[in-house]
Write a protein that holds these residues in place. Structure first.
Motif, short mmCIF file in Angstrom:
data_model
loop_
_atom_site.label_atom_id
_atom_site.label_comp_id
_atom_site.label_asym_id
_atom_site.label_seq_id
_atom_site.Cartn_x
_atom_site.Cartn_y
_atom_site.Cartn_z
N ARG A 290 113.26 60.29 14.02
CA ARG A 290 111.91 60.64 14.51
C ARG A 290 111.10 59.38 14.82
NH1 ARG A 290 112.23 64.83 10.52
NH2 ARG A 290 111.29 63.45 8.99
N PHE B 279 116.29 68.70 17.30
CA PHE B 279 115.17 67.93 16.76
C PHE B 279 114.69 68.54 15.45
CE2 PHE B 279 110.55 67.17 16.38
CZ PHE B 279 110.58 65.80 16.24
N GLY C 218 116.61 67.49 12.62
CA GLY C 218 116.61 66.05 12.35
C GLY C 218 117.74 65.31 13.01
N ARG D 100 115.92 62.20 18.50
CA ARG D 100 114.65 61.49 18.56
C ARG D 100 113.55 62.41 19.08
NH1 ARG D 100 118.02 58.03 21.30
NH2 ARG D 100 116.82 58.14 23.23
N ARG D 101 112.35 61.88 19.11
CA ARG D 101 111.18 62.67 19.52
C ARG D 101 110.91 62.51 21.02
NH1 ARG D 101 105.56 61.49 19.08
NH2 ARG D 101 104.30 63.39 18.83
#
Length: 785
Positions: free
Chosen positions: A355, A641, A644, A647-648
């Motif tokens: 993240r 996402f 987990g 990435r964001r």
């Protein structure tokens, strides 16, 4: 004494520093935005130079309460920090009864246990990544801390036992014995813990002893690969200590030791020196070969050196830029560890690292994410000096280098792309009036990024499963035509019962009613699956669709044209070669198409480069791509996402760079670079238009896929709104057809002031009565050409 050590010892300082600068491997100089959490200032050691450690004081707590820890961490998170640096004394409970009693009252048997609890709370509740410096640790203690930290560290300081003799700086400090500190570093390597260490100079050691300490760290790091950085820290005398009258380490000695460390360790190591301990001379540390400034906090002081405030980040940036380098924030672990999280980071910590990271494995520059209605973090300069680049000069290494650009170099990439756009396309910005029709959100493929599809393999779903009847597809197409559209774009999930006949029926139904509308439909996966279910080659099936009225293919399902990434995000989808094979066949039978690229999930810049180069190669072969369309990954509701695993999305800088570099790399074979307003928003569009973009895609009328993933942007950007955005960027709007022709004047006129859309009909899929076949066809199981 090795030959290299002998050479370093006699080398003139200027020569040594010049060699060290040449060994620095990157144009990026990093720092870690952090908060400093002094969990306890009690320590069983009594180092002669330390003001951090102090004995218990009546009325003061021995340990910082967890609520206070969290308050500091939250303030850091609000200020944009990514690291929570826990610093504390070595095992104070072994010396002080007050420490033992307070730990017992808290419910813990040791300082390390309490540290593990506090670090876990910070990780879970604030998103900051803990970096832990609790001193000497056993294997069991390291194993306890690994699931709550991104990295750990211990300063070796020296390998000289002489400095632990009576009267020396490490006298009566059992945890400063070189052997026990080296053992902690070795154990961390066996446990695959990203680790920080370093030396302290100016406390009475010789130059040779410094090199011996650096050699010991090099040997451990080369054996296990875990020593992420080496710090060269200079001694500063502090009042109230046994060494208060000891002279500070000379600055030339600091420069010599940094340069010696770089030459001894080589280019593959990260080398740090604290800028605050160099005061106004800190820019000169760069001249000795460092590539990292260490942790810098906008919130907390340096509790170990409270007399030395950190320089402001902008001063670091200016000093770095003055030497032709660029400043970049990093995480408490370096990019090479982020690239291999399964090895280096505990499963409990990996989601937090993903993240917080960007595509390089560094810290995200900003809080922007695709689909969120937030202010763009920077504006593209319109007066930067363009880099001199052409598509022929750009191979894989050159493209990756451009994707890594920061600061003024990034501005020059944008300027080069903008200049080339102006030369090729002029100041016109095009868009097409279109309607998106997603006919079903049921799909038997399990793409980890998709929040749109509904089925047994999907999670965190929005809304019920639906299937749009043919008559409703036709009605929406008619309504789009009446509202000035020249195109309908159709794609959706792949229902288990779909065959190639379904897609043929959709095209036939629309064409029977609307002979002049452009049918832009079906991803490569839909085409592949349709052909496979009918036992036809791709050429045969696409020719059939063409004859029924299909005009072109969207470039979706490309994601990243690199099978290393596809194995992670869409393992049962078409492969890179299969995707290209579909579009090659489409071009052979006279259908045009575009090519998309979804970025910001698990891929890295090398994968972006591969995607662009495969696109260029295909275009040189078949020539049928009309535009290149980067699609920033919208993360909010995407399953991978939420688990987990991604990435964001890209950072704003990454999103613009992909558009700009695509403009440069694909010249002259693809001349249109499109930006997705749904992903990047109107403010982002304005900046993209200064970074090589000449097309805004479609007005959409309906858009469900990005919305399902969490995008907040509207479902339609009407022609008047589209043109207002374009004009606000100083550019000239022009409506186009799908293939960049001029639309009929009556359609253009209809598109302005069009009536509101009727409520679309999305009946439940069960009403269609479709039956799942006995065997589902997936790519790789059937050959279609």
């Amino acid at each position: 004494m090795t030959h290299l050590v002998s050479e370093i010892l006699v080398a003139p300082l200027d020569d040594l520093m010049a060699e060290a600068r040449g060994l620095r491997r990157s144009h990026l100089v990093t720092y870690s935005p952090k908060v400093f959490i002094p969990l306890t200032t009690l320590c069983r050691d009594v180092c002669g130079y330390c003001t951090f450690a102090r004995p218990p004081r009546r009325g003061e707590r021995a340990y910082m309460p967890v609520d206070e820890v969290l308050e500091i961490a939250r303030s850091g998170a609000a200020a944009g920090c990514t690291e929570a640096l826990f610093t504390l004394g070595d095992k104070p409970e072994l010396r002080y009864r007050a420490a033992r009693e307070e730990l017992a009252d808290l419910g813990f048997g040791s300082t390390i246990e309490y540290l593990a609890y506090c670090a876990g709370r910070v990780l879970d509740e604030t998103g900051l990544l803990p970096h832990l410096n609790p001193g000497v640790m056993s294997r069991q203690e390291l194993e306890l801390l690994r699931p709550v930290s991104a990295s750990m560290g211990i300063m070796l300081e020296t390998v000289s036992d002489r400095l632990s003799e009576k009267g020396g700086p490490h006298w009566a400090s059992p945890d400063k014995a070189p052997a026990v500190r080296l053992e902690t570093i070795r154990l961390a390597g066996e446990l695959a813990i990203p680790f920080t260490s370093g030396i302290l100079i100016g406390i009475g050691e010789t130059r040779l002893e410094r090199l011996e300490a650096l050699s010991a760290l090099r040997d451990l790091g080369e054996e296990h690969g875990h020593v992420g950085e080496v710090i060269v820290q200079n001694f500063r005398a502090k009042p109230g200590t046994r060494m208060a009258e000891h002279p500070d380490a000379a600055f030339d000695e600091q420069l010599w030791t940094i340069a010696a460390a770089r030459v001894l360790l080589g280019s593959g190591w990260h080398l740090q020196a604290p800028p605050n301990l160099a005061y106004d001379n800190f820019p000169l540390l760069l001249d000795a070969g460092i590539d990292d400034w260490g942790g810098v906090s906008p919130v907390t002081i340096d509790h170990v050196n409270p007399e030395a405030p950190w320089p402001e980040v902008e001063r670091l940036r200016e000093a770095t830029a003055a030497r032709g380098l660029a400043l970049a924030p990093r995480l408490p672990l370096y990019p090479e560890y982020v690239a291999d999280l399964d090895r280096w980071v505990d499963p409990a910590v990996r989601p937090g690292v993903r993240r917080a990271s960007d595509a390089l494995g560094l810290a995200r520059e900003d809080r922007w994410a695709p689909g969120e209605p937030v202010t763009v973090p920077f504006l593209v300069r319109r007066d930067a000096l363009p880099l001199e680049l052409t598509g022929d000069d750009l191979g894989p290494a050159e493209l990756v280098r451009l994707f890594e650009a920061r600061g003024s170099e990034r501005e020059r990439v944008f300027a080069a792309a903008d200049r080339l756009r102006r030369e090729v396309c002029g100041d016109e910005v095009t868009y097409v009036v279109t309607r998106n029709i997603q006919y079903t959100n049921v799909c038997y493929f399990k793409c980890g990024f998709c929040a749109f599809s509904k089925g047994k393999l999907a999670e965190n779903l929005r809304g019920p499963a639906f299937l749009v009847p043919l008559d409703e597809i036709v009605r929406r197409s008619e309504e789009a035509w009446e509202r000035g559209a020249t195109e309908v774009c159709l794609q959706g999930g792949i229902h288990p019962a779909f065959t190639g006949d379904y897609y043929a029926a959709v095209v036939s139904a629309i064409r029977a009613t609307l002979p002049d509308i452009h049918i832009h439909a079906f991803s490569a996966l839909e085409v592949w699956q349709g052909a496979a279910t009918l036992g036809l080659s791709l050429d045969e099936y696409l020719a059939r669709l063409r004859d029924l009225g299909l005009d072109s293919l969207p470039g979706t399902a490309a994601e990243i044209l690199d099978d290393e990434v596809r194995a992670l995000i869409c393992p049962d989808k078409v492969s890179t070669d299969q995707w290209l094979e579909v579009h090659d066949a489409a071009h052979r039978v006279g259908l045009r198409s575009n090519v998309t690229m979804m970025m910001g999930h698990v891929e890295r810049p090398a994968h972006w480069a591969n995607h662009i180069l495969r696109t260029r190669e295909q275009q040189l072969r078949s020539g049928g791509f009309t535009e290149f369309v980067p699609l920033p990954f919208v993360p909010m509701e995407a399953p991978m996402f939420l688990k987990g695993l991604a990435r964001r999305g890209p950072t704003f800088g990454e999103a613009l760079l992909v558009h700009a570099v695509a403009r440069l790399a694909l010249h002259p074979v693809i001349t249109n670079i499109q930006v997705s307003w749904v992903k990047i928003g109107p403010d982002g569009v304005r900046q993209a238009l200064a970074a090589g973009v000449n097309d805004l895609g479609g007005t959409l009328m309906n858009e469900s896929i990005s919305r399902a993933a969490g995008s907040e942007w509207g479902q339609e950007l009407r022609p008047d709104q589209m043109e207002a955005v374009i004009r606000s960027a100083g550019r000239v709007p022009r409506q186009r057809t799908t293939t960049y022709g001029t639309p009929p004047a009556e359609q253009v006129e209809r598109s302005f002031g069009a009536a509101p859309l009727s409520e679309p009909l999305n009946p439940p899929v069960r009403e269609a009565g479709l039956r799942r076949p006995a065997r589902l066809i997936r790519p790789g199981l059937v050959t279609t050409s």
